[in-house]
Design a protein around this motif. Structure first.
Motif, PDB file in Angstrom:
ATOM      1  N   THR A  16       0.839  -1.204   0.000  1.00 26.36           N
ATOM      2  CA  THR A  16       0.000   0.000   0.000  1.00 26.36           C
ATOM      3  C   THR A  16       0.867   1.244   0.000  1.00 26.36           C
ATOM      4  OG1 THR A  16      -1.759  -1.158   1.196  1.00 26.36           O
ATOM      5  CG2 THR A  16      -1.788   1.250   1.257  1.00 26.36           C
ATOM      6  N   VAL A  46      -3.235  -1.658  -5.931  1.00 17.83           N
ATOM      7  CA  VAL A  46      -3.058  -0.422  -5.163  1.00 17.83           C
ATOM      8  C   VAL A  46      -2.853   0.763  -6.094  1.00 17.83           C
ATOM      9  CG1 VAL A  46      -1.704   0.732  -3.376  1.00 17.83           C
ATOM     10  CG2 VAL A  46      -2.067  -1.727  -3.249  1.00 17.83           C
ATOM     11  N   ASP A 225      -6.315   3.337   8.694  1.00 18.80           N
ATOM     12  CA  ASP A 225      -7.325   3.987   7.857  1.00 18.80           C
ATOM     13  C   ASP A 225      -8.233   2.918   7.255  1.00 18.80           C
ATOM     14  OD1 ASP A 225      -8.796   5.458   6.012  1.00 18.80           O
ATOM     15  OD2 ASP A 225      -7.114   6.748   5.469  1.00 18.80           O
ATOM     16  N   PHE A 228      -8.493   2.367   3.451  1.00 17.77           N
ATOM     17  CA  PHE A 228      -7.539   1.534   2.720  1.00 17.77           C
ATOM     18  C   PHE A 228      -8.125   0.133   2.512  1.00 17.77           C
ATOM     19  CE2 PHE A 228      -3.296   3.844   3.814  1.00 17.77           C
ATOM     20  CZ  PHE A 228      -3.789   4.990   3.201  1.00 17.77           C
ATOM     21  N   ASP A 232      -9.380  -1.693  -0.993  1.00 16.41           N
ATOM     22  CA  ASP A 232      -8.886  -3.007  -1.389  1.00 16.41           C
ATOM     23  C   ASP A 232     -10.045  -3.937  -1.734  1.00 16.41           C
ATOM     24  OD1 ASP A 232      -6.865  -5.074  -1.700  1.00 16.41           O
ATOM     25  OD2 ASP A 232      -7.595  -5.876   0.192  1.00 16.41           O
ATOM     26  N   PRO A 238      -6.348   3.466  -3.084  1.00 14.47           N
ATOM     27  CA  PRO A 238      -6.806   4.384  -2.032  1.00 14.47           C
ATOM     28  C   PRO A 238      -6.883   5.828  -2.513  1.00 14.47           C
ATOM     29  CG  PRO A 238      -5.210   2.836  -1.146  1.00 14.47           C
ATOM     30  CD  PRO A 238      -5.218   2.640  -2.642  1.00 14.47           C
TER      31      PRO A 238
END
Length: 266
Positions: A16, A46, A225, A228, A232, A238
Motif C-alpha cells: 500500500t 493499489v 485507515d 484503505f 482493497d 486508495p
C-alpha cells in the motif's frame, strides 16, 4: 533521480505504501517505474490497474528462453544459459500503464528446485532488477518481499533510499533490525522507517523510541485507515477511493520527507 526500495515484515502494508508513493511521485512530474517484486503481486491493485489480463514476467517462458538462450522445460533445472541476458527494453515493452504516469512491472515468482538453485527465470529476473534499479528512469519504486534478498552488492549501490515499513509490535521491530543489519552489510547508505497502521499516538511514540534505540531514522506515521481496506475490497487505489482520507494525507507528507532525504543523499 529517485530509487526507492520498500520492505518490511509480511503484512505491515508495504505494498500500500509503495503504490500510493508511486502515484504521488508521478504527480510530482516524475516518470515512475513501479516494480512489483513481491510474490503476492498486489501492487497493481493499489495503483489502480486492472490485473485480470496482466501476465507476470516470470510466466513469459518464451521471452525468458529467448533472452537467456535456454529452451523452455529443458534448461530450467541446470545446463548452460546466459546469466546476464538483455533486459534494457523490458520496461518499455512489457510495462503496464497505471494512473499518474506510473509504469508497472510485475516480476512474479521464481520456483527453484532447491536451495541455491539458479535457473533461466531466476537469471532473467535478477538481471532485470539490476538494470531497472540503475537505469535512467526519473523514479523507481521497488515493492520487495520481506527482507532485502532482492538486493545484492551490485544493485544496492544505486538505491538511494530503503524504506522499512513497521507496525506497532515487537515482531515488526525485530524484522526492521534484521533488515538494517543486512542493508549495512551490502552498502545501502540511506534508510528510514515508516510506522503504519497506527491507532493511537501512544503507539507511534513507543515505536519511534524503539527505532531511535536501533539507530533507524523515522520518516513518518500512517494512521490506521479503514478506507484503505474498503478500497482493497473494491479493487481500487486508495487515492481514487478516498483521496482526502487521513492515510492518504499522511502519505503525502511522507513523500515530501522522502524526496528531501533522496535529494540530500544524491
Amino acid at each position: 533521480m529517485v530509487n526507492i526500495a520498500i520492505t518490511g515484515k509480511g503484512g505491515v502494508g508495504k505494498t500500500t505504501i509503495a503504490g500510493i508513493l508511486s502515484r504521488f511521485l508521478g504527480g510530482e512530474e516524475y516518470n515512475v517505474l513501479a516494480i512489483d517484486a513481491d510474490p503476492d503481486m498486489n501492487l497493481g491493485s493499489v495503483l489502480g490497474v486492472d490485473m485480470s489480463e496482466v501476465t507476470p514476467l516470470s510466466e513469459n517462458k518464451e521471452l525468458i528462453a529467448e533472452r537467456t538462450g535456454s529452451m523452455p522445460g529443458k534448461n530450467m533445472g541446470g545446463g548452460v544459459f546466459k546469466l546476464n541476458p538483455k533486459v534494457d527494453d523490458i520496461a518499455d515493452a512489457y510495462g503496464v500503464k497505471a494512473p499518474d504516469k506510473v509504469n508497472l512491472i510485475i516480476m512474479g515468482t521464481v520456483d527453484k528446485g532447491g536451495s541455491g538453485c539458479m535457473c533461466p527465470s531466476d537469471a532473467f529476473l535478477r538481471a532485470l532488477l539490476r538494470h531497472l534499479i540503475i537505469g535512467k528512469d526519473d523514479a523507481v519504486v521497488l515493492d520487495m518481499e520481506a527482507g532485502i534478498e532482492h538486493l545484492g552488492r551490485g544493485t544496492a549501490k544505486s538505491v538511494n533510499s530503503l524504506i522499512i515499513v513497521v507496525e506497532p509490535g515487537m515482531k515488526s521491530l525485530k524484522t526492521a533490525q534484521r533488515i538494517k543489519k543486512l542493508a549495512e552489510d551490502i552498502g545501502i547508505p540511506n534508510l528510514g522507517a515508516i510506522i503504519n497502521k497506527v491507532r493511537e499516538t501512544a503507539e507511534s511514540e513507543i515505536i519511534k523510541e524503539r527505532l531511535k534505540n536501533m539507530n533507524i531514522p523515522f520518516w513518518g506515521v500512517v494512521p490506521f485507515d479503514e478506507n484503505f481496506m474498503k478500497a482493497d475490497l473494491k479493487g481500487k487505489s486508495p487515492l481514487d477511493f478516498s483521496p482526502e482520507s487521513q492515510g492518504v494525507q499522511a502519505m503525502e507528507k511522507i513523500k515530501n520527507n522522502i524526496l528531501r532525504e533522496s535529494k540530500d543523499k544524491c
